[in-house]
Design an enzyme around this catalytic site. Structure first.
Site, PDB file in Angstrom:
ATOM      1  N   SER A  89     156.792  58.796  39.583  1.00 17.85           N
ATOM      2  CA  SER A  89     156.407  58.584  40.977  1.00 17.85           C
ATOM      3  C   SER A  89     156.785  59.783  41.842  1.00 17.85           C
ATOM      4  CB  SER A  89     157.076  57.322  41.523  1.00 17.85           C
ATOM      5  OG  SER A  89     156.608  57.037  42.824  1.00 17.85           O
ATOM      6  N   THR A  90     155.923  60.114  42.785  1.00 16.55           N
ATOM      7  CA  THR A  90     156.176  61.195  43.740  1.00 16.55           C
ATOM      8  C   THR A  90     156.508  60.596  45.107  1.00 16.55           C
ATOM      9  OG1 THR A  90     153.864  61.296  44.434  1.00 16.55           O
ATOM     10  CG2 THR A  90     154.505  62.667  42.540  1.00 16.55           C
ATOM     11  N   PHE A 136     154.840  60.992  47.716  1.00 11.80           N
ATOM     12  CA  PHE A 136     153.554  60.540  48.246  1.00 11.80           C
ATOM     13  C   PHE A 136     153.204  59.159  47.699  1.00 11.80           C
ATOM     14  CE2 PHE A 136     148.765  61.220  48.536  1.00 11.80           C
ATOM     15  CZ  PHE A 136     148.737  61.010  49.900  1.00 11.80           C
ATOM     16  N   ASP A 147     155.293  56.951  46.577  1.00 12.36           N
ATOM     17  CA  ASP A 147     156.235  55.989  47.164  1.00 12.36           C
ATOM     18  C   ASP A 147     155.819  55.611  48.584  1.00 12.36           C
ATOM     19  OD1 ASP A 147     157.786  55.971  44.887  1.00 12.36           O
ATOM     20  OD2 ASP A 147     159.279  57.387  45.639  1.00 12.36           O
ATOM     21  N   LYS A 150     131.655  56.028  51.187  1.00  8.27           N
ATOM     22  CA  LYS A 150     132.666  55.048  51.593  1.00  8.27           C
ATOM     23  C   LYS A 150     133.954  55.364  50.847  1.00  8.27           C
ATOM     24  CE  LYS A 150     133.619  50.080  51.796  1.00  8.27           C
ATOM     25  NZ  LYS A 150     133.082  48.725  51.560  1.00  8.27           N
ATOM     26  N   ASP A 210     128.179  38.911  55.011  1.00  6.60           N
ATOM     27  CA  ASP A 210     128.428  39.702  56.223  1.00  6.60           C
ATOM     28  C   ASP A 210     127.107  40.274  56.737  1.00  6.60           C
ATOM     29  OD1 ASP A 210     129.838  40.862  58.281  1.00  6.60           O
ATOM     30  OD2 ASP A 210     130.520  42.578  57.116  1.00  6.60           O
TER      31      ASP A 210
END
Length: 459
Positions: free
Chosen positions: A110-111, A113, A115, A184, A281
């Protein structure tokens, strides 16, 4: 003989987003409570502690004294990891200014970012991005080249230099292989949200199945890197909402033709092989105009398959409450007929030139539908072609089973349009006959005058 030095582990506050067991946040401790009297405190551990506490001055003092800003504990975590977990943007900025590495990986990969994304610390995410932090592995990443989907687009092929926001801020325009496309993106802050990633995956799976002239065309997607993206055709003429804001009431013939476009697209969705698709929608902002003046149904982010019973109360966060069917709003079981209800409101709006229950808030409009109230027909009767008002009333019937299918709606609309064309021809014929009569009358008069003149010349 001296004992081997044991690298300490920092266990205060939020832990690595990829650690198998994340220790809950403890209550705030003072430095004296954390470190026992007489204990020799490792400078790097003290730096991590001060980063956890947000002590800017203490951090400056430690780094100025020679403590490495990139110090790692036994789990390879750094002070930047700690600050990113805690969401302390000032500490993050300070550490980066003092040459802290932006993308160090801990023992679990994990980095800072990753985290920050996991703990939804938006401000920290933005700071790390500015300093060049790399996005963590996409949730849909595959291990081998064979597993990469055929629709996968290399993100380097997408040019956003002249990008602009379109359709409610969900999509933006970009260039791809020389053509304009709509893109998107899945926002950074929702990458760790399993529900949002699942919705993105579902929308992608759905779009791959759709091929119809009245449905926005899916072109490809970015799923093997972040940010993940869906790429569709770009329709520069905008959406139906923009048109209605600009023009208000539409001409009856235009409204009926538009209604047919929508109905054809929706009929395709509802009768597609396999599982029918409920849009859920359907509203003017999700209906786009192409260059030929036809409409296409778009945005399937909250679409559902077959019959649905929501397992949690409905909220207006994901979709526009103003156009939803009562059974959706009240969290009852619903099916394709929910889209028929929304369709009725859109058709009436095209004729009336104003949103349904325009004087009410979105949620108030939904409550009105649930209370068996419907928007009033205020436009002159001549604006409603014969049979259209009755069709609208059937489509928004309080009992879903009483509402027609889109296949039936198409037949009714085609009949209405044919009747309008026939009526217009009938109105034109008397005028044409009258014009022909006047022409013949003038022609005969000219001949009569000519004959009279000729006779006179021979006298």
């Amino acid at each position: 003989m001296e004992e081997d030095y044991q690298q300490p582990r920092f266990t205060i506050g939020r832990q690595s987003s990829m650690a198998p067991e994340k220790i809950p946040e403890p209550s705030v401790h003072s430095e004296e409570e954390v470190f026992e009297d007489g204990e020799e405190i490792d400078g790097g551990v003290r730096l991590m502690y001060l980063a956890n506490e947000g002590d800017i001055e203490g951090i400056k003092e430690l780094i100025d004294s020679g403590i490495d800003a990139n110090y790692r504990d036994i789990d390879d975590r750094t002070a930047l990891h700690v600050a990113a977990c805690q969401g302390l943007k000032d500490v993050v900025e300070l550490l980066l200014d003092r040459k802290a590495e932006v993308d160090p990986k801990d023992r679990w990969g994990s980095t800072p970012f990753a985290d920050a994304i996991f703990y939804k610390n938006i401000d920290v995410i933005k700071i790390l991005e500015i300093h060049g932090a790399k996005h963590p592995m996409a949730p849909m990443h595959v291990k081998t080249a064979r597993e990469v989907p055929e629709y996968e687009i290399n993100p380097s092929e997408l040019d956003f230099t002249q990008s602009k926001e379109i359709t409610k801020g969900t999509y933006c325009m970009a260039m791809w292989r020389g053509i304009q496309v709509a893109v998107k993106k899945l926002d950074d802050e929702v990458l760790s949200d399993d529900d949002q990633v699942r919705k993105f995956h579902d929308e992608l799976a759905l779009l791959q199945r759709l091929r119809h002239p009245n449905i926005v065309q899916f072109l490809g997607a970015v799923t093997q890197s972040n940010p993940m993206m869906i790429v569709t055709e770009y329709l520069p003429r905008g959406d139906l909402r923009e048109l209605l804001k600009r023009k208000g009431q539409l001409k009856p013939a235009t409204a009926v033709r538009y209604a047919l476009d929508i109905a054809r697209g929706m009929s395709y969705l509802h009768e597609i092989k396999g599982d029918p698709i409920i849009h859920r929608d359907l509203e003017p902002s999700n209906i786009l105009r192409d260059d030929s003046g036809h409409l296409k149904v778009a945005d399937f982010g909250v679409s559902k398959l077959v019959t649905v019973k929501e397992d949690k109360p409905f909220t207006c966060q994901d979709i526009s409450c103003r156009y939803i069917a009562p059974e959706v709003f009240t969290s009852e079981e619903y099916d394709t007929k929910a889209d028929v209800f929304s369709f009725a409101l859109i058709v009436q709006e095209m004729i009336e030139g104003r949103m349904p229950f325009a004087e009410k808030e979105d949620s108030e409009a939904s409550e009105a539908y649930a209370g068996k109230h419907r928007p009033l027909f205020k436009a002159p009767s001549k604006n409603y072609p014969h049979g259209l008002k009755t069709l609208i009333e059937e489509c928004w019937h309080e009992k879903p089973a009483k509402r027609p299918t889109f296949r039936e709606i198409i037949k009714r609309l085609e009949s209405i349009l044919h009747h309008m064309g026939h009526k217009r021809q009938w109105r034109m014929r008397p005028l044409t006959c009258f014009q022909n009569f006047e022409h013949k009358k003038k022609h005969n008069w000219d001949l009569s005058s000519h004959d009279g003149s000729s006779s006179g010349s021979h006298l």
